[in-house]
Design a protein around this motif. Structure first.
Motif, PDB file in Angstrom:
ATOM      1  N   VAL A  29       0.845  -1.192   0.000  1.00 47.11           N
ATOM      2  CA  VAL A  29       0.000   0.000   0.000  1.00 47.11           C
ATOM      3  C   VAL A  29       0.879   1.240   0.000  1.00 47.11           C
ATOM      4  CG1 VAL A  29      -1.730   1.282   1.312  1.00 47.11           C
ATOM      5  CG2 VAL A  29      -1.795  -1.206   1.295  1.00 47.11           C
ATOM      6  N   ASN A  30       0.533   2.206  -0.858  1.00 45.74           N
ATOM      7  CA  ASN A  30       1.174   3.506  -0.822  1.00 45.74           C
ATOM      8  C   ASN A  30       0.162   4.453  -0.206  1.00 45.74           C
ATOM      9  OD1 ASN A  30       1.842   6.228  -1.540  1.00 45.74           O
ATOM     10  ND2 ASN A  30       3.416   5.373  -2.877  1.00 45.74           N
ATOM     11  N   THR A  31       0.398   4.848   1.024  1.00 44.63           N
ATOM     12  CA  THR A  31      -0.568   5.674   1.746  1.00 44.63           C
ATOM     13  C   THR A  31      -0.602   7.109   1.233  1.00 44.63           C
ATOM     14  OG1 THR A  31       1.051   6.183   3.469  1.00 44.63           O
ATOM     15  CG2 THR A  31      -0.386   4.281   3.847  1.00 44.63           C
ATOM     16  N   ALA A  32       0.502   7.600   0.669  1.00 48.68           N
ATOM     17  CA  ALA A  32       0.528   8.960   0.139  1.00 48.68           C
ATOM     18  C   ALA A  32      -0.316   9.079  -1.124  1.00 48.68           C
ATOM     19  CB  ALA A  32       1.961   9.383  -0.148  1.00 48.68           C
ATOM     20  N   ASP A  33      -0.260   8.047  -1.980  1.00 49.96           N
ATOM     21  CA  ASP A  33      -1.000   8.062  -3.249  1.00 49.96           C
ATOM     22  C   ASP A  33      -2.323   7.316  -3.179  1.00 49.96           C
ATOM     23  OD1 ASP A  33       1.087   9.447  -4.424  1.00 49.96           O
ATOM     24  OD2 ASP A  33       2.049   7.648  -5.190  1.00 49.96           O
ATOM     25  N   THR A  34      -2.599   6.679  -2.057  1.00 50.45           N
ATOM     26  CA  THR A  34      -3.783   5.824  -1.859  1.00 50.45           C
ATOM     27  C   THR A  34      -3.922   4.794  -2.979  1.00 50.45           C
ATOM     28  OG1 THR A  34      -5.342   7.374  -2.919  1.00 50.45           O
ATOM     29  CG2 THR A  34      -5.010   7.593  -0.536  1.00 50.45           C
ATOM     30  N   LYS A  35      -2.815   4.077  -3.235  1.00 48.62           N
ATOM     31  CA  LYS A  35      -2.801   3.031  -4.254  1.00 48.62           C
ATOM     32  C   LYS A  35      -2.380   1.709  -3.625  1.00 48.62           C
ATOM     33  CE  LYS A  35      -1.747   6.194  -8.012  1.00 48.62           C
ATOM     34  NZ  LYS A  35      -0.793   6.580  -9.050  1.00 48.62           N
ATOM     35  N   ILE A  36      -2.917   0.621  -4.176  1.00 48.35           N
ATOM     36  CA  ILE A  36      -2.583  -0.723  -3.718  1.00 48.35           C
ATOM     37  C   ILE A  36      -1.973  -1.488  -4.888  1.00 48.35           C
ATOM     38  CG2 ILE A  36      -3.472  -2.895  -2.776  1.00 48.35           C
ATOM     39  CD1 ILE A  36      -5.785  -1.249  -1.573  1.00 48.35           C
ATOM     40  N   TYR A  37      -0.875  -2.165  -4.608  1.00 46.84           N
ATOM     41  CA  TYR A  37      -0.162  -2.934  -5.623  1.00 46.84           C
ATOM     42  C   TYR A  37      -0.066  -4.390  -5.186  1.00 46.84           C
ATOM     43  CZ  TYR A  37       1.441   1.709  -7.029  1.00 46.84           C
ATOM     44  OH  TYR A  37       1.498   3.016  -7.414  1.00 46.84           O
ATOM     45  N   GLN A  51      -7.092   5.222  -8.152  1.00 45.60           N
ATOM     46  CA  GLN A  51      -6.789   6.214  -9.178  1.00 45.60           C
ATOM     47  C   GLN A  51      -6.884   7.584  -8.541  1.00 45.60           C
ATOM     48  OE1 GLN A  51      -9.564   5.525 -12.388  1.00 45.60           O
ATOM     49  NE2 GLN A  51      -7.957   4.558 -13.560  1.00 45.60           N
ATOM     50  N   THR A  52      -5.930   8.405  -8.867  1.00 45.73           N
ATOM     51  CA  THR A  52      -5.976   9.760  -8.344  1.00 45.73           C
ATOM     52  C   THR A  52      -7.002  10.572  -9.116  1.00 45.73           C
ATOM     53  OG1 THR A  52      -4.288  10.590  -9.852  1.00 45.73           O
ATOM     54  CG2 THR A  52      -3.510   9.653  -7.763  1.00 45.73           C
ATOM     55  N   ALA A  53      -7.431  11.658  -8.549  1.00 41.42           N
ATOM     56  CA  ALA A  53      -8.382  12.538  -9.227  1.00 41.42           C
ATOM     57  C   ALA A  53      -7.798  13.037 -10.543  1.00 41.42           C
ATOM     58  CB  ALA A  53      -8.749  13.709  -8.319  1.00 41.42           C
ATOM     59  N   THR A  57      -9.488  12.560 -14.220  1.00 44.46           N
ATOM     60  CA  THR A  57      -9.747  13.736 -15.043  1.00 44.46           C
ATOM     61  C   THR A  57      -9.052  13.621 -16.397  1.00 44.46           C
ATOM     62  OG1 THR A  57      -9.972  15.118 -13.078  1.00 44.46           O
ATOM     63  CG2 THR A  57      -9.518  16.254 -15.153  1.00 44.46           C
ATOM     64  N   ALA A  58      -7.815  13.174 -16.415  1.00 44.77           N
ATOM     65  CA  ALA A  58      -7.072  13.028 -17.665  1.00 44.77           C
ATOM     66  C   ALA A  58      -7.749  12.024 -18.593  1.00 44.77           C
ATOM     67  CB  ALA A  58      -5.633  12.612 -17.383  1.00 44.77           C
ATOM     68  N   LYS A  59      -8.217  10.902 -18.032  1.00 41.95           N
ATOM     69  CA  LYS A  59      -8.906   9.898 -18.855  1.00 41.95           C
ATOM     70  C   LYS A  59     -10.234  10.441 -19.387  1.00 41.95           C
ATOM     71  CE  LYS A  59      -6.817   5.857 -16.733  1.00 41.95           C
ATOM     72  NZ  LYS A  59      -7.033   4.669 -15.918  1.00 41.95           N
ATOM     73  N   ALA A  60     -10.949  11.176 -18.565  1.00 39.43           N
ATOM     74  CA  ALA A  60     -12.215  11.764 -19.002  1.00 39.43           C
ATOM     75  C   ALA A  60     -11.984  12.789 -20.107  1.00 39.43           C
ATOM     76  CB  ALA A  60     -12.944  12.410 -17.816  1.00 39.43           C
ATOM     77  N   MET A  61     -10.940  13.599 -19.973  1.00 33.96           N
ATOM     78  CA  MET A  61     -10.623  14.595 -21.002  1.00 33.96           C
ATOM     79  C   MET A  61     -10.226  13.913 -22.315  1.00 33.96           C
ATOM     80  SD  MET A  61     -11.100  17.657 -19.922  1.00 33.96           S
ATOM     81  CE  MET A  61     -10.132  18.678 -21.004  1.00 33.96           C
TER      82      MET A  61
END
Length: 68
Positions: A29-37, A51-53, A57-61
């Motif tokens: 777990v990366n607690t700074a990025d809130t990601k799990i690997y 996924q970060t905000a 947003t980048a994928k939506a754009m």
């Protein structure tokens, strides 16, 4: 008494575990990025959550541009 299960973790942004850090099926777990690997059966480190905000947003754009 409850037992706490603590996966390997990092508190540094953009820190991703290496294959030498995990065995197959082990989580990190990366607690700074809130990601799990996790390490998969093919010895790849894969992100299974978070996924970060900015990523959303980048994928939506990109989708909006592609659809016109």
């Amino acid at each position: 008494m409850a037992v706490a299960i603590l996966p390997k973790r990092s508190h540094s942004a953009a820190s991703v575990p290496d294959t030498s850090d995990l065995v197959a099926g082990e989580l990190a777990v990366n607690t700074a990025d809130t990601k799990i690997y996790m390490r998969d059966d093919s010895n790849n480190i894969v992100r299974v959550s978070g996924q970060t905000a900015a990523e959303v947003t980048a994928k939506a754009m990109a989708l909006a541009i592609a659809l016109g």
